[in-house]
Write a protein that holds these residues in place. Structure first.
Motif, PDB file in Angstrom:
ATOM      1  N   UNK A  96       4.208 -10.929   3.599  1.00  0.00           N
ATOM      2  CA  UNK A  96       5.183 -10.542   2.586  1.00  0.00           C
ATOM      3  C   UNK A  96       6.256  -9.636   3.185  1.00  0.00           C
ATOM      4  N   UNK A  97       7.396  -9.616   2.523  1.00  0.00           N
ATOM      5  CA  UNK A  97       8.479  -8.679   2.839  1.00  0.00           C
ATOM      6  C   UNK A  97       8.964  -8.121   1.507  1.00  0.00           C
ATOM      7  N   UNK A  98       8.978  -6.812   1.396  1.00  0.00           N
ATOM      8  CA  UNK A  98       9.454  -6.149   0.178  1.00  0.00           C
ATOM      9  C   UNK A  98      10.460  -5.077   0.558  1.00  0.00           C
ATOM     10  N   UNK A  99      11.467  -4.942  -0.274  1.00  0.00           N
ATOM     11  CA  UNK A  99      12.405  -3.842  -0.144  1.00  0.00           C
ATOM     12  C   UNK A  99      12.381  -3.133  -1.485  1.00  0.00           C
ATOM     13  N   UNK A 100      11.733  -1.969  -1.529  1.00  0.00           N
ATOM     14  CA  UNK A 100      11.450  -1.295  -2.804  1.00  0.00           C
ATOM     15  C   UNK A 100      11.755   0.192  -2.732  1.00  0.00           C
ATOM     16  N   UNK A 101      11.970   0.762  -3.905  1.00  0.00           N
ATOM     17  CA  UNK A 101      12.133   2.211  -4.018  1.00  0.00           C
ATOM     18  C   UNK A 101      10.754   2.830  -4.218  1.00  0.00           C
ATOM     19  N   UNK A 102      10.465   3.849  -3.430  1.00  0.00           N
ATOM     20  CA  UNK A 102       9.239   4.631  -3.596  1.00  0.00           C
ATOM     21  C   UNK A 102       9.657   6.086  -3.648  1.00  0.00           C
ATOM     22  N   UNK A 103       9.616   6.640  -4.845  1.00  0.00           N
ATOM     23  CA  UNK A 103      10.111   7.995  -5.036  1.00  0.00           C
ATOM     24  C   UNK A 103      11.603   8.016  -4.768  1.00  0.00           C
ATOM     25  N   UNK A 104      12.032   8.910  -3.886  1.00  0.00           N
ATOM     26  CA  UNK A 104      13.450   9.022  -3.559  1.00  0.00           C
ATOM     27  C   UNK A 104      13.846   8.118  -2.396  1.00  0.00           C
ATOM     28  N   UNK A 105      12.865   7.435  -1.784  1.00  0.00           N
ATOM     29  CA  UNK A 105      13.114   6.664  -0.575  1.00  0.00           C
ATOM     30  C   UNK A 105      13.157   5.162  -0.840  1.00  0.00           C
ATOM     31  N   UNK A 106      13.916   4.464  -0.020  1.00  0.00           N
ATOM     32  CA  UNK A 106      13.894   3.003   0.015  1.00  0.00           C
ATOM     33  C   UNK A 106      12.987   2.614   1.178  1.00  0.00           C
ATOM     34  N   UNK A 107      12.065   1.677   0.904  1.00  0.00           N
ATOM     35  CA  UNK A 107      11.087   1.270   1.908  1.00  0.00           C
ATOM     36  C   UNK A 107      11.196  -0.234   2.136  1.00  0.00           C
ATOM     37  N   UNK A 108      11.307  -0.614   3.396  1.00  0.00           N
ATOM     38  CA  UNK A 108      11.237  -2.011   3.793  1.00  0.00           C
ATOM     39  C   UNK A 108       9.820  -2.216   4.319  1.00  0.00           C
ATOM     40  N   UNK A 109       9.016  -2.963   3.553  1.00  0.00           N
ATOM     41  CA  UNK A 109       7.611  -3.160   3.911  1.00  0.00           C
ATOM     42  C   UNK A 109       7.411  -4.595   4.384  1.00  0.00           C
ATOM     43  N   UNK A 110       6.982  -4.729   5.617  1.00  0.00           N
ATOM     44  CA  UNK A 110       6.661  -6.029   6.201  1.00  0.00           C
ATOM     45  C   UNK A 110       5.144  -6.078   6.335  1.00  0.00           C
ATOM     46  N   UNK A 111       4.554  -7.092   5.731  1.00  0.00           N
ATOM     47  CA  UNK A 111       3.099  -7.221   5.736  1.00  0.00           C
ATOM     48  C   UNK A 111       2.726  -8.445   6.556  1.00  0.00           C
ATOM     49  N   UNK A 112       1.828  -8.227   7.521  1.00  0.00           N
ATOM     50  CA  UNK A 112       1.402  -9.311   8.411  1.00  0.00           C
ATOM     51  C   UNK A 112      -0.100  -9.519   8.297  1.00  0.00           C
ATOM     52  N   UNK A 113      -0.526 -10.740   8.586  1.00  0.00           N
ATOM     53  CA  UNK A 113      -1.945 -11.098   8.532  1.00  0.00           C
ATOM     54  C   UNK A 113      -2.256 -11.907   9.786  1.00  0.00           C
ATOM     55  N   UNK A 114      -3.522 -12.226   9.971  1.00  0.00           N
ATOM     56  CA  UNK A 114      -3.938 -13.016  11.126  1.00  0.00           C
ATOM     57  C   UNK A 114      -5.231 -13.742  10.807  1.00  0.00           C
ATOM     58  N   UNK A 115      -5.476 -14.792  11.545  1.00  0.00           N
ATOM     59  CA  UNK A 115      -6.761 -15.486  11.456  1.00  0.00           C
ATOM     60  C   UNK A 115      -7.733 -14.951  12.490  1.00  0.00           C
ATOM     61  N   UNK A 116      -7.267 -14.073  13.360  1.00  0.00           N
ATOM     62  CA  UNK A 116      -8.107 -13.527  14.425  1.00  0.00           C
ATOM     63  C   UNK A 116      -9.233 -12.679  13.840  1.00  0.00           C
ATOM     64  N   UNK A 117     -10.356 -12.726  14.499  1.00  0.00           N
ATOM     65  CA  UNK A 117     -11.494 -11.919  14.064  1.00  0.00           C
ATOM     66  C   UNK A 117     -11.116 -10.438  14.119  1.00  0.00           C
ATOM     67  N   UNK A 118     -11.514  -9.704  13.111  1.00  0.00           N
ATOM     68  CA  UNK A 118     -11.186  -8.286  13.049  1.00  0.00           C
ATOM     69  C   UNK A 118      -9.909  -8.001  12.279  1.00  0.00           C
ATOM     70  N   UNK A 119      -9.121  -9.044  11.988  1.00  0.00           N
ATOM     71  CA  UNK A 119      -7.910  -8.870  11.193  1.00  0.00           C
ATOM     72  C   UNK A 119      -6.812  -8.129  11.939  1.00  0.00           C
TER      73      UNK A 119
END
Length: 156
Positions: free
Chosen positions: A28-51
């Motif tokens: 996922x990619x989100x660009x959101x306001x958190x409190x007074x800040x703008x946050x660009x959150x990039x979320x990554x996943x994997x199939x590798x053991x251990x995540x």
């Protein structure tokens, strides 16, 4: 100011090939306001053991930071966060439903369905615009637009 959805889409276009080059799945990619800040959150996943590890997040962060500086999709200051989706994750995209098929999920409805605003069931998947789950009473389908939130549930 650029639209938040357009920013997330632009960043997704930059992040997707980079994530794939490292063997990650761009969750996922989100660009959101958190409190007074703008946050660009990039979320990554994997199939590798251990995540996904902290090292994976740092690697992606270091690699994407100069690409974002060059593309400059965001006016003004923001915080960049790269993380894993975790065990309990919100499902929004077809990829999410495909990857989490077989997991327990909790559906939260906008309006009560059969007298309840939530349902816990086993995810079958996404079929067109319907979320399909398996309950004790059998398979059920709910229009995605009737579901406020679909999130995996992990019994600790």
């Amino acid at each position: 100011m650029k639209q938040k959805k357009n920013i997330a889409g632009t960043v997704r276009d930059i992040a997707q090939p980079l994530a794939e080059s490292f063997g990650y799945i761009l969750w996922d990619v989100e660009y959101v306001r958190e409190g007074a800040d703008m946050v660009l959150r990039i979320t990554i996943d994997t199939d590798a053991e251990g995540g996904i590890t902290i090292e994976d997040c740092e690697k992606m962060h270091r690699a994407i930071d100069p690409l974002l500086d060059e593309a400059d999709p965001i006016e003004g200051a923001y915080m960049l966060s790269v993380s894993s989706p975790g065990v309990e994750r919100v499902l929004t995209e077809p990829l999410h439903f495909e990857r989490m098929s077989g997991w327990d999920v909790e559906l939260k409805f906008y309006t009560a369905v059969d007298g309840s605003k939530s349902l816990r069931a086993r995810l079958v998947g996404l079929d067109g615009e319907d979320i399909v789950v398996e309950t004790d009473e059998g398979e059920k389908r709910f229009p995605k637009k009737a579901v406020a939130k679909c999130e995996t549930v992990f019994d600790w």
